[in-house]
Motif scaffolding. Structure first.
Motif, short mmCIF file in Angstrom:
data_model
loop_
_atom_site.label_atom_id
_atom_site.label_comp_id
_atom_site.label_asym_id
_atom_site.label_seq_id
_atom_site.Cartn_x
_atom_site.Cartn_y
_atom_site.Cartn_z
N VAL A 126 0.84 -1.20 0.00
CA VAL A 126 0.00 0.00 0.00
C VAL A 126 0.88 1.25 0.00
CG1 VAL A 126 -1.62 1.33 1.40
CG2 VAL A 126 -1.99 -1.11 1.07
N PHE A 127 1.94 1.26 0.80
CA PHE A 127 2.88 2.38 0.81
C PHE A 127 3.46 2.59 -0.58
CE2 PHE A 127 7.26 3.76 0.81
CZ PHE A 127 7.25 4.91 1.60
N LEU A 152 -6.25 0.78 -17.46
CA LEU A 152 -5.35 0.62 -16.32
C LEU A 152 -3.90 0.47 -16.78
CD1 LEU A 152 -7.36 -1.70 -13.89
CD2 LEU A 152 -7.30 0.79 -14.04
N ASP A 153 -3.69 -0.19 -17.90
CA ASP A 153 -2.33 -0.31 -18.44
C ASP A 153 -1.77 1.06 -18.79
OD1 ASP A 153 -2.43 -3.05 -18.18
OD2 ASP A 153 -2.83 -3.45 -20.29
N GLN A 154 -2.62 1.93 -19.32
CA GLN A 154 -2.17 3.27 -19.65
C GLN A 154 -1.79 4.05 -18.40
OE1 GLN A 154 -1.65 4.68 -22.85
NE2 GLN A 154 -0.53 6.06 -21.45
N LEU A 155 -2.58 3.89 -17.33
CA LEU A 155 -2.24 4.54 -16.06
C LEU A 155 -0.92 4.00 -15.52
CD1 LEU A 155 -5.74 4.60 -14.31
CD2 LEU A 155 -4.37 6.61 -14.92
N ALA A 156 -0.73 2.67 -15.61
CA ALA A 156 0.53 2.07 -15.15
C ALA A 156 1.71 2.64 -15.92
CB ALA A 156 0.47 0.55 -15.31
N GLU A 157 1.53 2.86 -17.22
CA GLU A 157 2.60 3.44 -18.02
C GLU A 157 2.85 4.89 -17.64
OE1 GLU A 157 3.54 4.40 -22.74
OE2 GLU A 157 2.14 2.79 -22.20
N ASP A 158 1.78 5.65 -17.42
CA ASP A 158 1.91 7.06 -17.05
C ASP A 158 2.69 7.24 -15.76
OD1 ASP A 158 0.43 7.68 -19.28
OD2 ASP A 158 -1.45 8.02 -18.20
N PHE A 159 2.49 6.33 -14.81
CA PHE A 159 3.14 6.45 -13.50
C PHE A 159 4.33 5.50 -13.35
CE2 PHE A 159 -0.93 8.41 -12.67
CZ PHE A 159 -0.65 9.40 -11.74
N ALA A 160 4.65 4.76 -14.41
CA ALA A 160 5.76 3.80 -14.36
C ALA A 160 5.63 2.91 -13.13
CB ALA A 160 7.12 4.53 -14.35
N ALA A 161 4.47 2.29 -13.00
CA ALA A 161 4.16 1.43 -11.86
C ALA A 161 3.76 0.05 -12.36
CB ALA A 161 3.04 2.04 -11.02
N SER A 162 3.70 -0.91 -11.44
CA SER A 162 3.28 -2.26 -11.82
C SER A 162 1.78 -2.27 -12.11
CB SER A 162 3.62 -3.26 -10.71
OG SER A 162 2.78 -3.06 -9.58
N ARG A 163 1.36 -3.23 -12.93
CA ARG A 163 -0.05 -3.31 -13.30
C ARG A 163 -0.95 -3.65 -12.12
NH1 ARG A 163 0.50 -6.57 -19.06
NH2 ARG A 163 1.20 -4.78 -20.32
N LEU A 164 -0.50 -4.57 -11.28
CA LEU A 164 -1.33 -4.97 -10.14
C LEU A 164 -1.52 -3.80 -9.18
CD1 LEU A 164 -2.91 -7.06 -8.54
CD2 LEU A 164 -0.75 -7.85 -7.55
N SER A 165 -0.45 -3.09 -8.87
CA SER A 165 -0.58 -1.96 -7.94
C SER A 165 -1.44 -0.86 -8.53
CB SER A 165 0.80 -1.41 -7.57
OG SER A 165 1.48 -0.87 -8.70
N THR A 166 -1.35 -0.65 -9.84
CA THR A 166 -2.19 0.36 -10.50
C THR A 166 -3.67 -0.02 -10.39
OG1 THR A 166 -0.41 0.85 -12.06
CG2 THR A 166 -2.63 1.58 -12.65
N ALA A 167 -3.96 -1.29 -10.60
CA ALA A 167 -5.36 -1.75 -10.50
C ALA A 167 -5.90 -1.55 -9.09
CB ALA A 167 -5.45 -3.22 -10.91
N LEU A 168 -5.07 -1.87 -8.07
CA LEU A 168 -5.52 -1.69 -6.69
C LEU A 168 -5.72 -0.21 -6.37
CD1 LEU A 168 -5.97 -3.91 -4.47
CD2 LEU A 168 -4.66 -4.71 -6.42
N GLN A 169 -4.82 0.61 -6.86
CA GLN A 169 -4.95 2.06 -6.62
C GLN A 169 -6.20 2.60 -7.31
OE1 GLN A 169 -3.10 3.08 -4.39
NE2 GLN A 169 -2.24 5.11 -4.69
N TYR A 170 -6.48 2.09 -8.49
CA TYR A 170 -7.69 2.51 -9.21
C TYR A 170 -8.95 2.16 -8.42
CZ TYR A 170 -11.41 2.42 -12.70
OH TYR A 170 -12.60 2.61 -13.36
N VAL A 171 -9.05 0.94 -7.95
CA VAL A 171 -10.24 0.52 -7.21
C VAL A 171 -10.38 1.31 -5.91
CG1 VAL A 171 -11.23 -1.42 -5.92
CG2 VAL A 171 -10.39 -1.77 -8.23
N HIS A 172 -9.26 1.66 -5.30
CA HIS A 172 -9.32 2.41 -4.04
C HIS A 172 -9.86 3.83 -4.25
CE1 HIS A 172 -8.32 3.63 0.03
NE2 HIS A 172 -7.66 4.68 -0.46
#
Length: 264
Positions: A126-127, A152-172
């Motif tokens: 989460v951190f 969500l893949d586009q968001l992961a690319e925009d923030f240079a983050a992993s796909r799973l963490s991006t999906a969790l952040q999106y749902v939150h």
């Protein structure tokens, strides 16, 4: 959910919010105003007493070891950029959040898939998600975003983050009636509903009538789009409902040895 389970959930959600606040405080200290300014080398520098090296790991993607004068992080060589950044952010989370328990940690895809339970691995995840995708930069990008892994893949690319963490952040942070479900070996491991998703998600064995169940059976689904799935395949209290559907998109996550399903 009974009273004791609800109380426990409330407590660890409060702890998760503490982890998010800790991550955002670092970014505010660095005066980060754009995703491109989230420089983990600068984060390590402002923290101090922390070194980072790459390569030399066997059987893990990230490791942190404490010494007398701080800690050393090592990251597996060859990780794709988003996964590498998330791994480093996860280990930074251990350093800042878990100094009271300074035993060495060896983190793999199994640890990075722990999100919805009380414990130090979930706290570090989460951190890391908040450090790479803080609310004040992430939420404005969710407007008019239809739920899909493509977005969500586009968001992961925009923030240079992993796909799973991006999906969790999106749902939150989103305001859609969505939920994520992670399964492994045909069994539901955890589910994460958005705050506007009011229905209880089934537990235990995956339904063979779900898209995720089809993937387990070796059937390919059509990538890049959500598809209607019988509502009883995912939601409890709908076992006899044969008239309604829920939208689902599921994908294999080989590095986590599981399947991630996005429900809408």
């Amino acid at each position: 959910m009974n009273f004791s389970a609800k109380k426990a959930s409330t407590l660890f959600e409060a702890r998760f919010e503490e982890c998010r606040l800790k991550a955002r405080s670092i970014l505010h200290d660095l005066m980060v105003e754009e995703p491109s300014e989230i420089d983990l080398a600068a984060v390590v520098g402002i923290i101090g007493d922390l070194t980072v090296e790459e390569g030399g790991l066997d059987g893990a993607e990230g490791r942190i070891l404490w010494g007398q004068k701080g800690a050393a992080i090592r990251i597996k060589e060859g990780l794709w950029p988003g996964r590498k950044r998330f791994t480093l952010a996860h280990e930074i989370g251990h350093f800042l959040l878990h100094k009271h328990n300074p035993q060495g940690r060896f983190d793999t895809g199994h640890q990075f898939a722990i999100w919805n339970e009380a414990g130090e691995e979930a706290e570090a995840n989460v951190f890391a998600a908040e450090l790479l995708m803080p609310d004040y930069l992430f939420k404005p990008r969710l407007k008019r975003q239809a739920p899909s892994f493509r977005n969500l893949d586009q968001l992961a690319e925009d923030f240079a983050a992993s796909r799973l963490s991006t999906a969790l952040q999106y749902v939150h942070y989103c305001h859609e009636q969505v939920a994520l479900v992670f399964s492994r070996g045909g069994q539901i491991v955890w589910s994460k509903p958005a705050k506007d998703f009011p229905w209880p998600i089934r537990r235990g064995e995956l339904s063979k009538d779900s898209g995720a169940g089809a993937l387990v059976a070796g059937k390919r689904n059509e990538p890049g789009r959500m598809a209607p799935t019988p509502v009883y395949a995912w939601l409890t209290n709908f076992e006899r409902d044969r008239d309604h559907d829920i939208m689902e998109e599921s994908r294999l996550l080989s590095s986590y040895d599981g399947i991630l399903s996005l429900l809408w």
